[in-house]
Design a protein around this motif. Structure first.
Motif, short mmCIF file in Angstrom:
data_model
loop_
_atom_site.label_atom_id
_atom_site.label_comp_id
_atom_site.label_asym_id
_atom_site.label_seq_id
_atom_site.Cartn_x
_atom_site.Cartn_y
_atom_site.Cartn_z
N ASP A 66 17.47 -7.30 20.30
CA ASP A 66 17.85 -6.39 19.00
C ASP A 66 17.84 -7.07 17.87
O ASP A 66 17.53 -6.50 16.78
CB ASP A 66 19.16 -5.55 19.53
N GLU A 67 18.27 -8.10 17.90
CA GLU A 67 18.64 -9.06 16.63
C GLU A 67 17.31 -9.34 16.23
O GLU A 67 16.97 -9.32 14.84
CB GLU A 67 19.60 -10.16 16.88
N LEU A 68 16.58 -10.17 16.90
CA LEU A 68 15.22 -10.50 16.37
C LEU A 68 14.06 -9.26 16.16
O LEU A 68 13.67 -9.33 15.03
CB LEU A 68 14.43 -11.20 17.61
N GLU A 69 14.22 -8.03 16.83
CA GLU A 69 13.55 -6.91 16.34
C GLU A 69 13.92 -6.35 14.85
O GLU A 69 13.12 -6.06 14.27
CB GLU A 69 13.78 -5.78 17.44
N HIS A 89 10.52 -9.28 14.28
CA HIS A 89 9.93 -9.99 15.28
C HIS A 89 9.63 -8.92 16.58
O HIS A 89 10.41 -7.91 16.53
CB HIS A 89 10.66 -10.95 15.87
N GLN A 90 8.41 -9.27 17.23
CA GLN A 90 8.00 -8.15 18.26
C GLN A 90 8.19 -8.97 19.72
O GLN A 90 7.80 -10.22 19.63
CB GLN A 90 6.47 -7.89 18.16
N SER A 139 23.39 -15.80 14.43
CA SER A 139 23.13 -17.20 14.63
C SER A 139 22.65 -17.57 16.23
O SER A 139 21.84 -18.41 16.08
CB SER A 139 24.39 -17.93 14.61
N SER A 140 23.10 -16.61 17.29
CA SER A 140 22.40 -17.13 18.53
C SER A 140 20.91 -16.84 18.38
O SER A 140 20.16 -17.55 18.75
CB SER A 140 23.13 -15.97 19.39
N LEU A 187 15.19 -18.61 18.12
CA LEU A 187 13.71 -18.66 17.48
C LEU A 187 13.27 -20.19 17.32
O LEU A 187 12.39 -20.29 17.49
CB LEU A 187 14.01 -17.83 16.23
N ASP A 188 14.47 -20.88 16.95
CA ASP A 188 14.11 -22.20 16.46
C ASP A 188 13.65 -23.10 17.58
O ASP A 188 13.00 -24.31 17.49
CB ASP A 188 15.15 -23.00 15.94
#
Length: 341
Positions: A26-29, A33-34, A321-322, A327-328
Motif C-alpha cells: 500500500d505504501e509503495l503504490e 510504484h506498481q 521507512s519500511s 525498495l532500496d
C-alpha cells in the motif's frame, strides 16, 4: 518501479507476514510504484497439513515466470519459502534472473515445534533456498546473527512499521476487556503451538489473562485454561481498542522474527512483557517493556512502565521507512550468471 512480489502468505491469512506485505504494498503504490502480487488466491490450492487455514498453491515455475514476464517487472521479490516461492525461485535461477528473498519466519523452529522434526534438517532447505538471492531481507540484528550462523551472510535490513493512524492511545476501549479484574494481561496473535501461549497462560501474576486471535490450538487451549478469556480475532479499530484496554501485552513467543503486535500495543500506550528471544530483544528497551526468562518477573516489571513513553517510542516505527528499505534492497531485474542452482 514495477515489482513482482511472490508470496505464499496473503489474505485471507491473518499473520504478521501478510500484514507486513500488504502495508508495504500500500505504501509503495501510494508512491506511484506498481506491484504484481503472485499469491495463492490465483491458483488451485490444498490446505496445509495441521494448519488448514494456510493454503498451499499448486503452480508451475513456468506459469510464475510468464506472469513476471507479462508484467514486465523491474524487480522480483520472493517473500516466502513455500510452493509459490519455490516455483518462482526455480524460474529465476533457471532464467538467470536476479531476485531478493526475505526471512519472515523462523520456519525451522516452527516445523520442529509442530512436528518434532530436527530443525537442522529444515535449515538445509533454508540455506539452499536463499543462497542464490542477491540479498535476504531481515527485520532485526538477532535474525541476522541466526542466518549468518547458518551460512547465509548476504543480508539487508528491512524493518517494520505500525499504522499510527489506527493504533493510538486516543479512542474507545473494549467493554468486555475493561470489565475484567486487573491488571489485564493481553496476548494478541495466532493461537498456535509455536507461539508458546501456554507459557503465558501458566504464569501466575494476578489479574485477567485475555487472548485475542484464532488458530489451530484455540480449542485445546480454551478447554485447558477455562480461567482465561478467549475473545477471537480483532482487527483495525477493534484491535486498537483491545490494546488500549490492557495493562500489559504479553509476548511469550520464542520463534518470531519481529513481533508487529508489540509496536502496535506500544502505539496504544500499552507496555510489553516478553521472553529474551529474537524480536523482543531487538524491538524493546527498558523504558517501554520488560524482558525476562520468567514471565512472572517480566509482567510486573512491565506494568510499571510509563504509557506516554510507550507511545513516543512506537512513533519511530513507520511503514514509510519500511517501504523505503524494501525498495532500496531490490535487485534490478536483468539476466545474469546464476550463483547457485
Amino acid at each position: 518501479m514495477r515489482i513482482a512480489l511472490v508470496t505464499d502468505a496473503w489474505a485471507p491469512q491473518v499473520n504478521g507476514v501478510v500484514r507486513t506485505l500488504t502495508a508495504v504494498r500500500d505504501e509503495l503504490e501510494a508512491q506511484g510504484h506498481q506491484l504484481l502480487v503472485i499469491s495463492p488466491d490465483r491458483f488451485a490450492s490444498l490446505p496445509c497439513p495441521s494448519y488448514p487455514e494456510i493454503r498451499l498453491a499448486l503452480a508451475r515455475s513456468g506459469t510464475i515466470g510468464r506472469l513476471i514476464r507479462d508484467f514486465d517487472a523491474d524487480a522480483v521479490h520472493i517473500a516466502t519459502e513455500g510452493p509459490l516461492g519455490l516455483a518462482a525461485r526455480r524460474w529465476c535461477v533457471g532464467e538467470g534472473v536476479r531476485f531478493t528473498t526475505a526471512y519472515h519466519t523462523q520456519f525451522p523452529n516452527y516445523v520442529a515445534a509442530r512436528t518434532g522434526v530436527n530443525a537442522e534438517w529444515i535449515w538445509r532447505y533454508i540455506r539452499w533456498f536463499h543462497a542464490p538471492a542477491d540479498a535476504i531481507l531481515t527485520s532485526t540484528p538477532s535474525v541476522d546473527a541466526v542466518l549468518r550462523a547458518h551460512g547465509l551472510p548476504h543480508l539487508r535490513r528491512w524493518g517494520r512499521g505500525v499504522d499510527l493512524a489506527t493504533f493510538t492511545a486516543d479512542g474507545p476501549r473494549d467493554p468486555v476487556i475493561t470489565a475484567l479484574p486487573g491488571p489485564i494481561q493481553l496476548y494478541v496473535g495466532r493461537v498456535a503451538v509455536e507461539k508458546n501461549i501456554e507459557g503465558f497462560l501458566q504464569s501466575t501474576t494476578p489479574g485477567s489473562k485475555v487472548v485475542v486471535g484464532d488458530g489451530p490450538a484455540l480449542a485445546m487451549l480454551t478447554a485447558r485454561y477455562p480461567q482465561a478469556h478467549f475473545l477471537g480475532p480483532r482487527f483495525g479499530a477493534d484491535l486498537a481498542a483491545a490494546y488500549r484496554s490492557a495493562d500489559v501485552l504479553v509476548f511469550p513467543s520464542r520463534t518470531d522474527t519481529f513481533g508487529l503486535v508489540m509496536i502496535e500495543a506500544l502505539a496504544c500506550g500499552t507496555p510489553v512483557a516478553a521472553l529474551p528471544a529474537p524480536g523482543p530483544v531487538d524491538v524493546l528497551d527498558e523504558s517501554v517493556g520488560a524482558i525476562d526468562a520468567d514471565l512472572d518477573i517480566a509482567i510486573p516489571r512491565a506494568l510499571t512502565r510509563d504509557r506516554a513513553a510507550c507511545i513516543a517510542y512506537a512513533a519511530r516505527f513507520t511503514w514509510a521507512s519500511s517501504a523505503a528499505q524494501f525498495l532500496d534492497s531490490l535487485a534490478p531485474l536483468r539476466v545474469v550468471e546464476s550463483r547457485a542452482a
